[in-house]
Design an enzyme around this catalytic site. Structure first.
Site, PDB file in Angstrom:
ATOM      1  N   SER A  10       0.854  -1.189   0.000  1.00 29.04           N
ATOM      2  CA  SER A  10       0.000   0.000   0.000  1.00 29.04           C
ATOM      3  C   SER A  10       0.894   1.245   0.000  1.00 29.04           C
ATOM      4  CB  SER A  10      -0.905  -0.023   1.235  1.00 29.04           C
ATOM      5  OG  SER A  10      -1.781  -1.125   1.154  1.00 29.04           O
ATOM      6  N   LYS A  63       5.294  -6.759  -9.822  1.00 30.90           N
ATOM      7  CA  LYS A  63       6.436  -5.843  -9.917  1.00 30.90           C
ATOM      8  C   LYS A  63       7.695  -6.563  -9.425  1.00 30.90           C
ATOM      9  CE  LYS A  63       4.714  -2.267  -7.541  1.00 30.90           C
ATOM     10  NZ  LYS A  63       3.550  -2.998  -7.042  1.00 30.90           N
ATOM     11  N   HIS A  84       9.362   3.160  -3.158  1.00 28.31           N
ATOM     12  CA  HIS A  84       9.220   2.771  -1.757  1.00 28.31           C
ATOM     13  C   HIS A  84      10.053   3.665  -0.855  1.00 28.31           C
ATOM     14  CE1 HIS A  84       8.407  -0.904  -4.110  1.00 28.31           C
ATOM     15  NE2 HIS A  84       7.351  -0.901  -3.322  1.00 28.31           N
ATOM     16  N   ASP A 123      -3.822  53.313  -1.300  1.00 30.27           N
ATOM     17  CA  ASP A 123      -2.397  53.198  -1.622  1.00 30.27           C
ATOM     18  C   ASP A 123      -1.827  54.490  -2.198  1.00 30.27           C
ATOM     19  OD1 ASP A 123      -3.947  53.002  -3.805  1.00 30.27           O
ATOM     20  OD2 ASP A 123      -3.084  51.146  -4.586  1.00 30.27           O
ATOM     21  N   SER A 160     -10.222  51.403 -10.422  1.00 25.05           N
ATOM     22  CA  SER A 160     -10.917  52.595 -10.960  1.00 25.05           C
ATOM     23  C   SER A 160     -11.088  52.460 -12.463  1.00 25.05           C
ATOM     24  CB  SER A 160     -10.141  53.899 -10.707  1.00 25.05           C
ATOM     25  OG  SER A 160      -9.358  53.812  -9.573  1.00 25.05           O
ATOM     26  N   PRO A 198     -11.480  59.711  -1.898  1.00 24.16           N
ATOM     27  CA  PRO A 198     -10.941  60.327  -3.125  1.00 24.16           C
ATOM     28  C   PRO A 198     -11.772  59.988  -4.371  1.00 24.16           C
ATOM     29  CG  PRO A 198      -9.490  58.563  -2.337  1.00 24.16           C
ATOM     30  CD  PRO A 198     -10.491  58.811  -1.252  1.00 24.16           C
ATOM     31  N   GLY A 199     -12.340  58.760  -4.431  1.00 27.71           N
ATOM     32  CA  GLY A 199     -13.147  58.383  -5.590  1.00 27.71           C
ATOM     33  C   GLY A 199     -14.385  59.261  -5.717  1.00 27.71           C
TER      34      GLY A 199
END
Length: 579
Positions: free
Chosen positions: A58, A110, A222, A402, A448, A559-560
Site C-alpha cells: 500500500s 512488480k 518505496h 495606496d 478605478s 478620493p473616488g
C-alpha cells in the site's frame, strides 16, 4: 525527529480503512472478507475469460485497487504500506477468480523480491488446486546503468500492463496469447523517477534525507534513494535529464528510442506535486520527445502509482504500435483510469484562433456632428480638472488606500488628451462614451479603470445623436447600476457611489423637467454630488481598499467620490458657459 503527521486514525488500521474507503466510494468494487483483496463486484462476468490479478504494497494509491474493473484488473491484493502482500491473501484472490469461472489467472507482479516470492508461492499453491496460472514480472526501471542481480524494479509502467492485459482478457484472448503479447510490449517500456523530497511511512521518520534545493534522480516507489543527486533545475532541464538518462545507449537498462518511434507517455505524480507543476512537466516531456522526432501518440498525466507524499514525478515511455494503441484506448470501468483522449498528440493542431473582435473603439474613425464641439470642450475641461486635482486626490488616497488615486485619474486624463489631438471628435455621444471606455480600460489601470470602463460601456447604449436630456439621465443611471452590480458596493459604503448616486437620482428629474428647467436640475445634481463626497468623511468604508483601514483613521473624504463630483462640476461649468 518527529514522524511526519498524517491524517489517519492509526498506523495499524490505515491500510484497511483506505481499502474500505475505496470500495465504499465505488459500486463496481467489493472487499474479500478477512483479506486485503479488492474484487470486481461483478465476478460473474469473468466466466470463460482470463482473470487478471495484481497487487503489492500500500502507499502507491490509486494503485493497485483503483485499477480493478472491467477491462483492467479482476482483483488486487494489498500489503501493508510498502510491504508485499501475504501469499495466503494472493491465493484466496486467485481461488475466488477461479471459482467465478475464469478460464485462467494472470498474475502481474512488480520486480521486488518480496512480491516475486509471495506471488510465486501463491501461484504454485493455486496450480496444486488445479488452477491455470501464469505470471508476468514487470521490471521497466531505467535508473541503473548496470542493474544488480536483483534486476530492474517494477514502477508505474506496471499500471500500463494492467491496462493491456485487461483489455486483451476482455476481448476473450487466451492466457498464453495475453502472456506473449504483454511480454513483447514489456521490451519497449521504461520508467524513471525524480523527487524533490523523501516520503515517510505512517509512524516512521522520512525514508532518506534530501537537503532543500536538492533532487534525487532514479528513485524507486518505496522511498528508497536514487542513483544520483543534483541541484533542482527548471522543469525543462529536469525532464531533458530524465529522458536522456532513460535513453542513454551506454546504459544496460536503456529504453532504445529513435526518431520516428511512436510512444505512449505517462507523467506520474509520485504523490505531492501540485497539478500546476504536473502540467508544466507534461508540456516539457511532450516537447522534449517531439524535439527528438519521437511521435507522442497518447499522454496520461496524473497520480497513477504514487509513493505516499513524495514530491516527485516519474516518466514512463511505452513504444506503441496500432494494436497496442487500440488496447490502450479501450475504456475500462476501473475508477482510477482517467478519461483519456484517443487522439495522437503530435502534429495535432492545438491552438484556436480568437474571434475577430474590434475591442478598441478608440482606433476607429467616427463622423463628426453638431454636438462634437461642445462635447470636445467638456471633455477638455474634465481632463484639465483631473490633472489639477492629481495631488489632492493622491493625498486623500494616502489616508485610506495606496495613495495613487490622483495618478490613475491623471493617467486617464492624459490618455484622453492624446487621443483628442489625433482623432476627429465623434458627433454621436454613445460612440464617444465607447471610445472613453476603451481608453480608461487600457490606460487608467487599477479597479478605478475597470469601474469607469464599466460605467461608460453600460451608459453608451442609451445615447445617440438624437438624444435628449432624459436619455442622458437614463445613460448615467445604467452606468451607475453596472458599477453597483459588479462592484458590490452601495451608497453609504464610502466609495465613488456616494457622490454618483445622489447626482443620478437628481438627474432622473430630467425625465419630467420642462426645457427651461434642465439647467436647474443639472446644478442641483452637482450640488448633491459635492455634498455626497463631503459626507464620506463620516462614513465607515465597507467596500474597496479603504475597508481594511480602521474607521477612526478615516477622517478625510473618499478620493473616488471627490473625483466624481469634480468631473460632474467640470461638465456643468462648460454647459453653463455655453448657455
Amino acid at each position: 525527529m518527529e514522524p511526519q503527521k498524517k491524517l489517519i486514525n492509526s498506523v495499524d488500521s490505515c491500510v484497511d480503512e483506505a481499502l474500505c474507503g475505496l470500495v465504499r466510494a465505488n459500486g463496481g468494487l467489493s472487499l474479500l472478507r478477512g483479506h486485503r483483496v479488492v474484487l470486481r463486484s461483478d465476478l460473474d462476468n469473468l466466466r470463460g475469460k482470463v482473470a487478471v490479478l495484481s497487487g503489492g504494497g500500500s502507499g502507491h494509491e490509486p494503485a493497485h485497487g483503483g485499477y480493478v474493473g472491467a477491462g483492467m484488473l479482476s482483483a488486487a491484493v494489498a500489503g501493508g504500506v510498502f510491504a508485499s502482500p501475504p501469499s495466503a491473501s494472493i491465493l484466496a484472490a486467485i481461488l475466488c477468480l477461479h471459482n467465478a469461472g475464469a478460464s485462467g489467472v494472470l498474475l502481474i507482479v512488480k520486480n521486488y523480491t518480496g512480491d516475486r516470492l509471495n506471488f510465486g508461492l501463491a501461484a504454485e499453491q493455486a496450480r496444486n488446486h488445479g488452477v491455470t496460472v501464469d505470471m508476468v514480472i514487470v521490471a521497466e526501471d531505467c535508473a541503473f546503468d548496470q542493474p544488480s542481480k536483483a534486476g530492474r524494479r517494477g514502477l508505474c509502467g506496471t499500471m500500463l500492463m494492467h491496462k493491456l492485459a485487461g483489455a486483451l482478457a476482455e476481448e476473450g484472448c487466451s492466457l498464453d496469447q495475453i502472456v506473449s503479447k504483454v511480454t513483447e510490449v514489456l521490451k519497449g517500456i521504461g520508467t524513471l523517477g525524480v523527487s524533490l523530497s523523501p516520503c515517510s511511512v505512517p509512524g516512521c521518520v522520512p525514508s532518506f534525507d534530501l537537503p532543500p534545493g536538492d533532487m534525487e534522480l532514479g528513485l524507486g516507489i518505496h522511498g528508497e534513494a536514487g542513483v544520483k543527486r543534483s541541484k533542482v533545475a527548471s522543469a525543462d532541464e529536469v525532464v531533458k535529464t530524465m529522458i536522456d538518462h532513460m535513453t542513454n545507449p551506454d546504459s544496460q537498462s536503456q529504453l532504445p528510442l529513435k526518431s520516428g518511434d511512436s510512444v505512449i507517455l505517462c507523467v506520474n505524480n509520485l504523490g505531492a506535486l501540485s497539478c500546476l507543476e504536473m502540467s508544466v512537466v507534461t508540456r516539457a516531456a511532450v516537447m522534449c520527445l517531439e524535439h527528438r522526432e519521437v511521435v507522442v501518440a497518447r499522454v496520461m498525466s496524473g497520480s497513477f502509482m504514487t509513493s505516499l507524499e513524495m514530491a516527485g514525478v516519474s516518466l514512463t515511455l511505452m513504444r506503441a504500435d496500432q494494436e497496442t494503441l487500440k488496447l490502450f484506448d479501450a475504456k475500462p470501468t476501473a475508477p482510477a483510469w482517467p478519461n483519456l483522449s484517443s487522439m495522437c498528440v503530435t502534429r495535432r493542431s492545438y491552438i484556436s484562433d480568437p474571434p475577430a473582435m474590434n475591442t478598441r473603439p478608440q482606433d476607429d474613425t467616427y463622423p463628426q456632428g453638431p454636438l462634437s464641439p461642445v462635447m470636445r470642450k467638456t471633455l477638455e475641461r474634465v481632463c484639465s480638472t483631473l490633472l489639477e486635482k492629481q495631488e489632492e486626490l493622491n493625498s486623500l488616497d494616502r489616508a485610506s488606500g495606496d495613495g495613487d488615486c490622483g495618478n490613475t485619474h491623471a493617467q486617464a486624463a492624459k490618455a484622453i488628451q492624446e487621443w483628442m489631438q489625433d482623432h476627429m471628435f465623434p458627433g454621436c455621444p454613445g460612440q464617444l462614451l465607447s471610445v472613453l471606455a476603451g481608453l480608461v480600460q487600457e490606460k487608467m489601470g487599477g479597479s478605478s479603470g475597470a469601474l469607469y470602463s464599466l460605467f461608460l460601456t453600460a451608459a453608451a447604449g442609451y445615447v445617440t445623436e438624437q438624444s435628449n436630456a432624459a436619455a442622458w439621465a437614463s445613460a448615467l443611471h445604467a452606468g451607475t447600476q453596472a458599477i453597483r452590480r459588479y462592484g458590490g458596493a452601495d451608497p453609504g459604503d464610502r466609495t465613488m457611489l456616494d457622490a454618483l448616486c445622489p447626482a443620478v437620482d437628481e438627474l432622473m428629474k430630467l425625465n419630467t423637467a420642462p426645457p427651461g428647467g434642465q439647467m436647474a436640475v443639472l446644478q442641483a445634481a452637482v450640488q448633491k454630488a459635492t455634498l455626497g463626497a463631503e459626507e464620506t468623511r463620516n462614513l465607515a468604508a465597507r467596500a474597496g481598499r479603504a475597508s481594511y483601514i480602521a474607521a477612526e483613521r478615516l477622517t478625510l473624504p473618499d478620493p473616488g467620490a471627490v473625483a466624481v463630483s469634480a468631473i460632474l462640476r467640470a461638465v456643468l461649468e462648460v454647459l453653463e458657459g455655453q448657455n
